[in-house]
Design an enzyme around this catalytic site. Structure first.
Site, mmCIF file in Angstrom:
data_model
loop_
_atom_site.group_PDB
_atom_site.id
_atom_site.type_symbol
_atom_site.label_atom_id
_atom_site.label_comp_id
_atom_site.label_asym_id
_atom_site.label_seq_id
_atom_site.Cartn_x
_atom_site.Cartn_y
_atom_site.Cartn_z
ATOM 1 C CG HIS A 235 -69.964 13.924 -1.844
ATOM 2 N ND1 HIS A 235 -69.711 14.212 -1.004
ATOM 3 C CD2 HIS A 235 -68.788 15.189 -2.724
ATOM 4 C CE1 HIS A 235 -68.113 14.468 -0.712
ATOM 5 N NE2 HIS A 235 -67.668 15.116 -1.127
ATOM 6 C CB CYS A 273 -66.270 12.625 -2.164
ATOM 7 S SG CYS A 273 -65.054 12.995 -1.189
ATOM 8 C CG HIS A 300 -64.904 15.760 -4.913
ATOM 9 N ND1 HIS A 300 -66.033 16.004 -4.150
ATOM 10 C CD2 HIS A 300 -65.067 16.142 -6.051
ATOM 11 C CE1 HIS A 300 -66.752 16.999 -3.732
ATOM 12 N NE2 HIS A 300 -66.486 17.276 -5.507
ATOM 13 C CG ASP A 353 -62.336 17.177 -1.485
ATOM 14 O OD1 ASP A 353 -62.903 19.092 -1.894
ATOM 15 O OD2 ASP A 353 -62.811 16.711 -0.976
ATOM 16 C CG HIS A 354 -61.565 19.896 1.330
ATOM 17 N ND1 HIS A 354 -61.630 18.996 2.840
ATOM 18 C CD2 HIS A 354 -62.675 19.952 0.687
ATOM 19 C CE1 HIS A 354 -62.878 18.587 2.684
ATOM 20 N NE2 HIS A 354 -63.678 19.283 1.375
ATOM 21 C CE1 TYR A 370 -63.776 22.657 -1.561
ATOM 22 C CE2 TYR A 370 -64.067 22.783 0.520
ATOM 23 C CZ TYR A 370 -64.400 22.716 -1.107
ATOM 24 O OH TYR A 370 -65.047 21.647 -1.032
#
Ligand code: DNO
Length: 397
Positions: A235, A273, A300, A353-354, A370
């Protein structure tokens, strides 16, 4: 692409059944209760796997995020053979349980870093934000790290100083908690004295040294990953720049090239990501994805808007600075290539993601980034782009 969703385990306020309702089928999780450096026993892996695969849910544990690298490995400190043995045993146990994709990172001490966890959006929801001057205030005036002032632009330092003089004790402790929030589950959280001690252990570790220690880790684990059919996905650093004088070595295309060639086997791959890489001014995320396409094992998807002083804010998944439509096209083309090449695992797992905290998310106490509704919105938008792109370009979705 395999629609997936991060779940922090039984303590997550967003339960597994919400994942089902969101329309995802893959669950991305970790055994957060097991301390770093210990073996993940098969029974624990199987128990978690069975919870996720309950017949009423129809989900599967498709990605581990994360199987953490112990801090001593990053530091290259002492005899590491037991730590490598434990790590390899966890890999064997995961493979025996059929969980084949492993996301991990090599950020020293802290993981993703923000200064505000609940930045108010015009419509009333909240977003994660990184304010350059607040981070500098923490680094220079709360942590009082020697040399910190040289690591920030002078105008940021002067705004940081003004912030610090004006801030209440409550604001300072909220800032510390926000900066520490990137470490989920049972991970260590630091107060200022313990953070200073941790930074001190890194005093002599340069980017070169960290790269060497990371290279050693790759040589220790990748041959086994290859043998077991595991796909490792490093990551990127979030944000992709050194923080608090700590080196970061997974921040740009050159870093990724170095890592992938340090153990040049397919098992040694990347988590693309878009949010982490996208926070770096020099990173063109679709171009990075295109360049490393065949080594991407996990994705992501999220977006950020950058500001001139180094601040950034988490944007809508399809908003912000990264052209998400181009990125998705690159990923679908790669899937098409894999399918044509007869690769059985051609479908790329991704997760939204998020997300912002929206509507009933506010006050729910979900892990920062999240939320249920914010991520649901992101997933729905991304899914729409994927379906439309696949249809228009005749690519497998
Ligand atoms: C933040 C996440 C990171 C990520 C780890 C992977 O929300 O993307 O915390 O899980 O860095 O090891």
């Amino acid at each position: 692409m395999e629609q997936s969703w991060r779940w922090f385990g039984p303590d997550d306020v967003v339960p597994l059944k919400a994942i089902r309702q969101a329309g995802a089928s893959g669950v991305v999780t970790s055994l957060h209760h097991i301390p770093y450096g210990e073996v993940w026993p098969i029974v624990e892996i199987e128990r978690r796997k069975a919870q996720i695969a309950a017949p009423s849910l129809g989900l599967r544990w498709n990605v581990v995020e994360s199987l953490p690298i112990h801090e001593r490995i990053k530091l290259g400190e002492g005899d590491l053979s037991a730590l490598f043995d434990h790590y390899r045993q966890s890999m064997r146990n995961l493979a025996a349980s059929g969980v084949h994709t492993v996301c991990y990172n090599c950020m020293p001490v802290i993981d993703w870093t923000r200064t505000e966890l609940h930045h108010r959006l015009p419509g009333g929801g909240t977003a994660l934000r990184f304010n350059a001057h607040e981070f500098a205030a923490f680094d220079c005036f709360m942590l009082e790290r020697p040399g910190a002032q040289e690591d920030h632009p002078p105008e940021v330092v002067s705004r940081a100083h003004a912030w610090f003089l004006d801030a209440s004790e409550g604001q300072k402790s909220t800032l510390l908690a926000s900066i520490m929030a990137g470490l989920p589950g049972a991970y260590d959280r630091y107060d200022i004295p313990s953070l200073r001690r941790m930074l001190d252990r890194y005093r002599d570790i340069t980017a070169e040294g960290l790269r060497e220690n990371f290279g050693r880790f790759l040589r220790e684990v990748m041959p086994l990953a290859e043998e077991l059919g595991l796909r490792f996905a490093v990551h990127p650093d979030d944000p992709p720049r050194p923080l608090m004088g700590l080196p970061r070595v997974v921040s740009c295309g050159d870093d990724i090239s170095f890592i992938l060639s340090a153990a040049d086997v397919p098992a040694n791959g990347l988590t693309l990501c878009s949010g982490s890489l996208g926070a770096g001014v020099h990173n063109d995320v679709p171009a990075i994805a295109r360049h490393f396409a065949d080594r991407i094992h996990f994705v992501h998807l999220r977006n950020v808007s950058k500001e001139a002083d180094g601040s950034f804010m988490e944007a809508d998944h399809l908003g912000g600075d990264t052209d998400m439509l181009s990125l998705i096209e690159v990923l679908l083309r790669e899937q098409g290539r894999r399918l044509e090449a007869g690769i059985e695992t051609w479908r790329l797992p991704f997760r939204p993601d998020h997300g912002h905290e929206l509507l009933d998310d506010v006050g729910k106490g979900s892990f920062p980034g999240y939320s249920a509704i914010g991520r649901l919105k992101g997933l729905a938008e991304l899914r729409g782009v994927m379906l439309a792109t696949g249809r228009l370009l005749n690519l497998p979705v």
